[in-house]
Design an enzyme around this catalytic site. Sequence first.
Site, short mmCIF file in Angstrom:
data_model
loop_
_atom_site.label_atom_id
_atom_site.label_comp_id
_atom_site.label_asym_id
_atom_site.label_seq_id
_atom_site.Cartn_x
_atom_site.Cartn_y
_atom_site.Cartn_z
N LYS A 1 64.69 -26.13 15.52
CA LYS A 1 63.38 -25.75 14.98
C LYS A 1 63.04 -26.76 13.87
CE LYS A 1 60.43 -23.56 12.19
NZ LYS A 1 59.80 -24.64 11.47
N CYS B 1 67.25 -34.52 -1.26
CA CYS B 1 67.98 -33.37 -1.82
C CYS B 1 69.05 -33.76 -2.83
CB CYS B 1 68.60 -32.57 -0.69
SG CYS B 1 69.54 -33.59 0.46
N GLU C 1 64.72 -27.59 -9.02
CA GLU C 1 64.48 -28.73 -8.13
C GLU C 1 62.97 -28.97 -8.02
OE1 GLU C 1 65.57 -28.16 -3.98
OE2 GLU C 1 66.28 -30.23 -3.89
N GLU D 1 72.96 -26.48 4.29
CA GLU D 1 72.86 -27.68 3.45
C GLU D 1 71.58 -27.50 2.65
OE1 GLU D 1 75.20 -30.03 3.67
OE2 GLU D 1 76.20 -29.16 5.41
N VAL E 1 65.21 -20.08 1.34
CA VAL E 1 65.20 -19.79 2.78
C VAL E 1 66.63 -19.76 3.32
CG1 VAL E 1 64.35 -20.53 5.05
CG2 VAL E 1 62.89 -20.78 3.04
P1 NAP Z 1 62.41 -24.88 3.40
O1 NAP Z 1 61.10 -24.39 2.97
O2 NAP Z 1 63.61 -24.07 3.10
O3 NAP Z 1 62.28 -25.11 4.98
C1 NAP Z 1 63.35 -25.58 5.75
C2 NAP Z 1 63.20 -25.10 7.19
O4 NAP Z 1 63.26 -23.67 7.21
C3 NAP Z 1 61.86 -25.47 7.81
O5 NAP Z 1 62.04 -25.75 9.18
C4 NAP Z 1 61.08 -24.19 7.64
O6 NAP Z 1 60.01 -24.08 8.57
C5 NAP Z 1 62.14 -23.16 7.90
N1 NAP Z 1 61.82 -21.82 7.41
C6 NAP Z 1 60.89 -21.44 6.49
N2 NAP Z 1 60.90 -20.10 6.33
C7 NAP Z 1 61.85 -19.62 7.15
C8 NAP Z 1 62.36 -18.30 7.42
N3 NAP Z 1 61.86 -17.21 6.83
N4 NAP Z 1 63.38 -18.18 8.31
C9 NAP Z 1 63.90 -19.26 8.92
N5 NAP Z 1 63.45 -20.52 8.72
C10 NAP Z 1 62.45 -20.70 7.84
O7 NAP Z 1 62.72 -26.32 2.84
P2 NAP Z 1 61.75 -27.57 2.80
O8 NAP Z 1 60.76 -27.35 1.74
O9 NAP Z 1 61.28 -27.86 4.18
O10 NAP Z 1 62.77 -28.73 2.41
C11 NAP Z 1 63.11 -29.02 1.11
C12 NAP Z 1 64.44 -28.42 0.72
O11 NAP Z 1 65.47 -28.86 1.62
C13 NAP Z 1 64.90 -28.87 -0.64
O12 NAP Z 1 65.46 -27.78 -1.34
C14 NAP Z 1 65.97 -29.91 -0.33
O13 NAP Z 1 66.86 -30.15 -1.37
C15 NAP Z 1 66.61 -29.34 0.88
N6 NAP Z 1 67.36 -30.35 1.66
C16 NAP Z 1 68.73 -30.32 1.66
C17 NAP Z 1 69.46 -31.28 2.37
C18 NAP Z 1 70.98 -31.29 2.36
O14 NAP Z 1 71.56 -32.00 3.16
N7 NAP Z 1 71.64 -30.55 1.49
C19 NAP Z 1 68.79 -32.26 3.09
C20 NAP Z 1 67.41 -32.26 3.07
C21 NAP Z 1 66.71 -31.29 2.36
P3 NAP Z 1 58.51 -24.48 8.14
O15 NAP Z 1 58.57 -25.87 7.64
O16 NAP Z 1 57.78 -24.37 9.41
O17 NAP Z 1 58.08 -23.51 7.11
#
Ligand code: NAP
Length: 500
Positions: free
Chosen positions: A194, A304, A403, A270, A252
Site C-alpha cells: 500500500k 526520517c 519531528e 520503521e 500511525v
Molecule cells: P504516515 O502518515 O504514518 O503514513 C505512512 C503510511 O501509512 C502511508 O501509506 C499512509 O497512507 C498510511 N496510513 C495512514 N493512516 C493509516 C491507517 N489508519 N492505517 C494504516 N495505514 C495508514 O507517515 P508519512 O507522513 O507518510 O511519512 C512520514 C513519517 O515516516 C515520518 O515520521 C518519518 O520519519 C517516517 N519514516 C520512517 C522511515 C524509517 O525507515 N524509519 C523511513 C521513512 C519515513 P496515506 O499516505 O494514504 O495516508
Amino acid sequence: MSTVVENKPALAPEVTAFLNKAVQKAFVGGRWVEAADGATFDVLDPGTGQKIATVASLKKADVDKAVDIAVDAFHNSGWAKMPVNERSAVLHRIADAVEKRIHIFAQIESLDCGKVYGQAVGDIQNFIDTFRYFADLSQSVNYRNVIAVKHHEAWVARHPWGACGFIIPWNFPFLLAGWGLAPALAAGNTCVLKPAEDTPLSSLYLCHMLQELELLPAGVLNVVTGLGSEAGAAVSQNPKFRRMSFTGSPEVGRMVAEACGRNLVPVKCELGGKGAAVVFNDVDIAETAEKLVQAITFHTGQVCCDATRWLIQKDIYSDFVDECITRMKSVQVGYPMDEGTQMGPVVSAKQKARVLSYLQKGVAGGADLILEGGEAKVPGKNGFYVKPALLAGSLDNIAAREEIFGPVAYLAPFSSEEEGIRLANDTEYGLGNSVWSRDLARCARVAESFESGNGWINAHNVIVHGVPYAGVGKSGMGGGVVSPDTLNDYLRPISVVRPL
Ligand code: NAP
Ligand code: MG
C-alpha cells in the site's frame, strides 16, 4: 492530463504515456483493477501544485480480495516453491529491467514526490541495488541447519511465510518499496503493497513493467492504492497476512501495530526520528557545516533519520552557526527537474503548513530564529516551497523535541563529551545520530553511547546494504531493513526432530 505534457517537454515518452492514462488503477492478481465503488483520488506534482494523475481508491473489500489473491498465489503460483537460484535470477532480471528504465522511474518519482531529479536517480539506483543484494544473499542463506543434540536427529528448516503486507510513506516511495519487497520476494513470499496516497506512481509503473515483461507470476506482487484510513487500515487489519511491515509516523505505526497485535500478525515498524549531530571542537568547521547543511536540505529535510538537532561544542559554537547560516542561505530552491535546483518543494500543502507551523511554535516557545526560513517563491511554479531555517535555544523547545520533517535544524551548545551524549539521547526517538571529531577513539565511544539504532561517524544518513538499519523507542520496533537479518525475517523457521 495535457498540463503535464505542456509543463515538461523533456519528459520521456514512456512517462507521458503513463501519465496520460485516464485512471491509474491498482494492480491485483496481475490485472489492473478499479475500486468496486469506482472511487478515485488525485495525485499532484508538489513542484507545481497541479494534478498529474487520478488513482483508484480501494476500500476494505477491494483490499481483502487482493490479500486473498496474494495468499492463493503463495500456494498455487509456484513462486514459493521455485528453486532459490531461479527466484534469485528473477530478482536480478527485475533489477536489470529497472536499471534500463532508470530515467523513466526517476522522472516519475521526481514529479510525484517533488524530489530533485538527481536525487530521484539515486533512489531508483538504491532500489536496483537492494534487489541485487537480496537476490545474491538468498543464494547463500542456510535453509537447513542441522542441530547436534543427544539421542535425536534435529534440524531447523526455513521456508517463506506466506502473504506479507507493506505500508510505506511518501518520502522515499520507490527506495522503500525496494527495502520491503526485495527480501520478502527473495525468500519466496507474496506481497501486498500500500503506497502513500501522495506518491503511488512509481510502484504502479513497476507493476506496468513487470506485467509487460512477464517477470513475476500473477498475484505475487499486488499494489493496492487508496487512502491511509481506508486501504491502509484494511491492510493492517487483515488477519491472513503472515508478516506486516510498516514505515511511517509513530502515530500511525501504533495503530498498525495494535491491529496486527489483535490478529497476532508479526509486525515491524520503521518510524520517525529526531536525530542529533554531536560536533566536537576539533572538526574542520567549514567542512562539517557543509555536510550538515547538505543533510538537512537533502530531499527538503523529509528524511526520517536526518540530523535535526545540531549539538556544537561551546568554543566553536558561534563560528559554526555563522558558517551554517551562510551555507543555508545559498541553497538554491527550485523546481525539482530544473538544472541547478538544490532543494525542491515539500511533498504537499499539508506538509508545508506543518513546517511553517513548527517555526511559529518554536519561536512562541522561546527559540531564536537565527535563519528565518518561511515560504519560498519559485517563479512560475505554484508548488509547496519553503526556505531552509535554523532555530537555536533550549532543547526543551517543541521544535527541538518533535519531528518537523522539513529543512529545519535546531542548534544548541554543549561543554563536555558526557553532556553531548546526554543531550543527544534526551529524546523519545532513537533512529540515527552522528558524532563529528578528528579523534576516532572518541568517535567510536560516543557512537556506541547513542541510544539509537544507528550511530554514524563524521557523516550522517549513512545506510549501507548489509548493515542493519532500525530504530529504537518511538523510531521503530520488530527488526530492521537491508541486512541479512531482514532476509531471515521473511523466512519461517520450522524445527524438525526425530528421537533416535
Ligand atoms: P504516515 O502518515 O504514518 O503514513 C505512512 C503510511 O501509512 C502511508 O501509506 C499512509 O497512507 C498510511 N496510513 C495512514 N493512516 C493509516 C491507517 N489508519 N492505517 C494504516 N495505514 C495508514 O507517515 P508519512 O507522513 O507518510 O511519512 C512520514 C513519517 O515516516 C515520518 O515520521 C518519518 O520519519 C517516517 N519514516 C520512517 C522511515 C524509517 O525507515 N524509519 C523511513 C521513512 C519515513 P496515506 O499516505 O494514504 O495516508
Ligand atoms: Mg505526488
